[in-house]
Design a protein around this motif. Sequence first.
Motif, PDB file in Angstrom:
ATOM      1  N   ARG A 182      22.297 -66.604 -21.803  1.00  0.00           N
ATOM      2  CA  ARG A 182      23.716 -66.784 -21.459  1.00  0.00           C
ATOM      3  C   ARG A 182      23.872 -67.203 -19.992  1.00  0.00           C
ATOM      4  NH1 ARG A 182      27.622 -65.070 -24.867  1.00  0.00           N
ATOM      5  NH2 ARG A 182      29.028 -64.669 -23.141  1.00  0.00           N
ATOM      6  N   ALA A 239      22.956 -70.815 -19.805  1.00  0.00           N
ATOM      7  CA  ALA A 239      23.985 -71.685 -20.382  1.00  0.00           C
ATOM      8  C   ALA A 239      25.231 -71.750 -19.510  1.00  0.00           C
ATOM      9  CB  ALA A 239      24.349 -71.187 -21.780  1.00  0.00           C
ATOM     10  N   GLY A 240      25.300 -70.861 -18.519  1.00  0.00           N
ATOM     11  CA  GLY A 240      26.496 -70.824 -17.676  1.00  0.00           C
ATOM     12  C   GLY A 240      27.624 -70.020 -18.302  1.00  0.00           C
ATOM     13  N   LEU A 241      27.325 -69.308 -19.395  1.00  0.00           N
ATOM     14  CA  LEU A 241      28.355 -68.488 -20.036  1.00  0.00           C
ATOM     15  C   LEU A 241      28.572 -67.199 -19.274  1.00  0.00           C
ATOM     16  CD1 LEU A 241      27.483 -68.884 -23.834  1.00  0.00           C
ATOM     17  CD2 LEU A 241      29.578 -69.616 -22.697  1.00  0.00           C
ATOM     18  N   GLN A 242      27.584 -66.839 -18.455  1.00  0.00           N
ATOM     19  CA  GLN A 242      27.639 -65.571 -17.751  1.00  0.00           C
ATOM     20  C   GLN A 242      27.074 -65.776 -16.359  1.00  0.00           C
ATOM     21  OE1 GLN A 242      25.977 -62.633 -20.334  1.00  0.00           O
ATOM     22  NE2 GLN A 242      25.815 -61.124 -18.747  1.00  0.00           N
ATOM     23  N   PRO A 284      29.603 -73.407 -17.760  1.00  0.00           N
ATOM     24  CA  PRO A 284      28.855 -74.338 -18.605  1.00  0.00           C
ATOM     25  C   PRO A 284      28.986 -75.777 -18.086  1.00  0.00           C
ATOM     26  CG  PRO A 284      30.101 -72.801 -19.956  1.00  0.00           C
ATOM     27  CD  PRO A 284      30.556 -72.596 -18.529  1.00  0.00           C
ATOM     28  N   PRO A 317      28.207 -79.994 -18.176  1.00  0.00           N
ATOM     29  CA  PRO A 317      28.049 -81.022 -19.211  1.00  0.00           C
ATOM     30  C   PRO A 317      26.575 -81.225 -19.511  1.00  0.00           C
ATOM     31  CG  PRO A 317      29.350 -81.861 -17.355  1.00  0.00           C
ATOM     32  CD  PRO A 317      28.857 -80.520 -16.958  1.00  0.00           C
ATOM     33  N   VAL A 366      24.667 -79.444 -21.559  1.00  0.00           N
ATOM     34  CA  VAL A 366      23.933 -78.281 -22.055  1.00  0.00           C
ATOM     35  C   VAL A 366      24.489 -77.893 -23.424  1.00  0.00           C
ATOM     36  CG1 VAL A 366      23.312 -75.865 -21.674  1.00  0.00           C
ATOM     37  CG2 VAL A 366      23.542 -77.426 -19.732  1.00  0.00           C
ATOM     38  N   ALA A 367      23.618 -77.904 -24.425  1.00  0.00           N
ATOM     39  CA  ALA A 367      24.046 -77.501 -25.769  1.00  0.00           C
ATOM     40  C   ALA A 367      23.368 -76.192 -26.134  1.00  0.00           C
ATOM     41  CB  ALA A 367      23.691 -78.580 -26.779  1.00  0.00           C
ATOM     42  N   LEU A 368      23.997 -75.445 -27.016  1.00  0.00           N
ATOM     43  CA  LEU A 368      23.488 -74.121 -27.371  1.00  0.00           C
ATOM     44  C   LEU A 368      23.540 -73.932 -28.877  1.00  0.00           C
ATOM     45  CD1 LEU A 368      22.540 -71.312 -26.502  1.00  0.00           C
ATOM     46  CD2 LEU A 368      24.859 -70.778 -25.806  1.00  0.00           C
ATOM     47  N   PRO A 379      32.333 -81.115 -30.509  1.00  0.00           N
ATOM     48  CA  PRO A 379      31.958 -81.408 -29.115  1.00  0.00           C
ATOM     49  C   PRO A 379      32.168 -82.871 -28.732  1.00  0.00           C
ATOM     50  CG  PRO A 379      30.018 -80.848 -30.426  1.00  0.00           C
ATOM     51  CD  PRO A 379      31.201 -80.604 -31.297  1.00  0.00           C
ATOM     52  N   TYR A 424      25.967 -83.767 -29.299  1.00  0.00           N
ATOM     53  CA  TYR A 424      26.427 -83.641 -27.921  1.00  0.00           C
ATOM     54  C   TYR A 424      25.498 -84.409 -26.970  1.00  0.00           C
ATOM     55  CZ  TYR A 424      28.526 -80.838 -24.081  1.00  0.00           C
ATOM     56  OH  TYR A 424      29.188 -80.397 -22.973  1.00  0.00           O
ATOM     57  N   ARG A 473      33.264 -73.009 -25.056  1.00  0.00           N
ATOM     58  CA  ARG A 473      33.003 -73.107 -23.611  1.00  0.00           C
ATOM     59  C   ARG A 473      31.779 -73.969 -23.339  1.00  0.00           C
ATOM     60  NH1 ARG A 473      32.255 -67.614 -20.970  1.00  0.00           N
ATOM     61  NH2 ARG A 473      31.956 -68.905 -19.127  1.00  0.00           N
ATOM     62  N   VAL A 474      30.703 -73.710 -24.103  1.00  0.00           N
ATOM     63  CA  VAL A 474      29.470 -74.472 -23.877  1.00  0.00           C
ATOM     64  C   VAL A 474      29.708 -75.959 -24.092  1.00  0.00           C
ATOM     65  CG1 VAL A 474      27.181 -74.947 -24.815  1.00  0.00           C
ATOM     66  CG2 VAL A 474      27.868 -72.597 -24.387  1.00  0.00           C
ATOM     67  N   PHE A 475      30.429 -76.289 -25.162  1.00  0.00           N
ATOM     68  CA  PHE A 475      30.660 -77.707 -25.442  1.00  0.00           C
ATOM     69  C   PHE A 475      31.885 -78.247 -24.715  1.00  0.00           C
ATOM     70  CE2 PHE A 475      28.095 -76.432 -29.214  1.00  0.00           C
ATOM     71  CZ  PHE A 475      27.008 -77.252 -28.951  1.00  0.00           C
ATOM     72  N   ARG A 476      32.383 -77.469 -23.795  1.00  0.00           N
ATOM     73  CA  ARG A 476      33.453 -77.903 -22.900  1.00  0.00           C
ATOM     74  C   ARG A 476      34.679 -78.435 -23.641  1.00  0.00           C
ATOM     75  NH1 ARG A 476      31.598 -78.435 -17.764  1.00  0.00           N
ATOM     76  NH2 ARG A 476      32.898 -80.229 -17.293  1.00  0.00           N
TER      77      ARG A 476
END
Lengths: 262, 264
Positions: free
Chosen positions: A53, A56-59, A76, A78, A80-82, A104, A156, B159-162
């Motif tokens: 996380r 991914a920049g989620l946290q 997050p 641009p 980066v896919a998860l 996306p 994405y 959020r991840v996929f903006r």
Amino acid sequence: MTTTTGEATLAARGLGHAYGGRAVLADIDFEVERGKFVCIVGPSGVGKTTLLRCLAGLQRSSSGSVSLSGREMTEPLPGVALVFQDYSRSLMPWSSVVHNVELPLRANGASRGAARTEALRALALVGLDEVAAGMYPWQLSGGMQQRVAIARALAYRPTLLLMDEPFASVDAYTRADLEDLMLRLQRELQLTVILVTHDIDEAVYLSDQVIALNGRPATVAEIVDVPLGADRDQVATKSTPEFAELRARVHGLIRGSRGTTS
Amino acid sequence: MRAKRTGWPATLALELWLPVVLVIVWWFASSASTSVYFPPLSSILTSFAHDWLDPVGLAKNLVPSLQLLALGYSLALVSGIVVGTVLGLVGGLERATRPLLETLRAIPGVALLPIFIVLFGIDVQMKLLLIAFGSFWPVLLNTIDGVRGIEPLLLDVSRVFRVGRVRRLVSIILPGASPQIFAGARTALAISLIIMVVSETVGGNGGVGYFLLAAQRNFAISSMWGAILALGILGYLLNIVFRIIERMVLRWHRLQQARLESHS
């Protein structure tokens, strides 16, 4: 934050995280080069998901930093896919498969028509045809649903693909299929992949590099290169002495710290 | 759950047999009635046909009610969904307002008729506001719960996929909350109908409620019964329309639930 190596797609520097004073990650340092398949492996509950996380920049991590191509990851970024472990919760049940994959693309400016074309192409890459594209995700088997999630990430066109225990919820055969699918896609599309798993066999089989985590709080025990070549096979590769040796080594790295207390 | 497999003729028969039996019983039991308050069904039906089946009567008695209902109910839906979404997304705001909302919700809408008359008079806008106010609460509270219950993983995905705010709202939050929004909307529809009738008993704008009270005051008992019958049928038809819309919009949800049930 400057990255000295130009090849590094992602760099974690002194990454640490604590929940309410209890440290789960400490001093995590590694770099992932472009086009590499890297697995982060560690026992359950070691903080792998927290680490992912943060990547991914989620946290936001409590200390240290993560950078993507030199840019600090505070949200997050641009590219980066998860892919999550729980496909049944990460796909929208009210949207068809193709709509899920389009999300996306549409969100990032693609026209309706272009998004549809791209989504169908991404679905074809993971082996799903137009019939499957028109279904609801929950009408598909677990393995197929995870393929949809992978297609969504591929659509994405990620510079970095993060995967959190992506095959932990499917049966062994499906798992082997999906592992081989990911290996093929990574080679064909020259993806940079970071996959988190607790399965040592899986980590060694998939990786160019294995990042072994251990300890509490978790830290990088060692980064192990996996020189098994580009062509891998579930049976042949796993029967080689090199594979057995790497497997034992990673196992030792992870277990070696089990008893230590912080 | 076996009934789900039956076709629509069987469903129709299943739904209609009891009303048909009751009407037949009513017809024969009341045919010789001389009571002023319980006239024979035949005379009630004659009044019903006169009051509710000819265009003039319909325009005067039903159309104002339907307009009022449609406007008031729509106002409740829109404001309930908008405010509910905001409160659902801003967690602190929701916690801070919850006790107040629960209290306001507990007040029956019709109990506010006197104060609404004082505030807004007895014209159509008062009735409209009363309907909207009374049926706002179930929509609001269900929307809040629906929005707060959105799968957190989907919010991570967005959020991840903006995914931008508007698309996130339209593609994830509202669809995710829609089963609960519909549950609230269904309750709100029943409340709207009740408040509509009661509010129409004041003022002179026509409508079913006005007609009902006028019939009673004029001792037109057959017409009064006819109006009650008309209300019953109106409520039933509104519910059918609601169910059709719900079945279309929540098709995914219905199918998914059916699948979950068959797998367990």
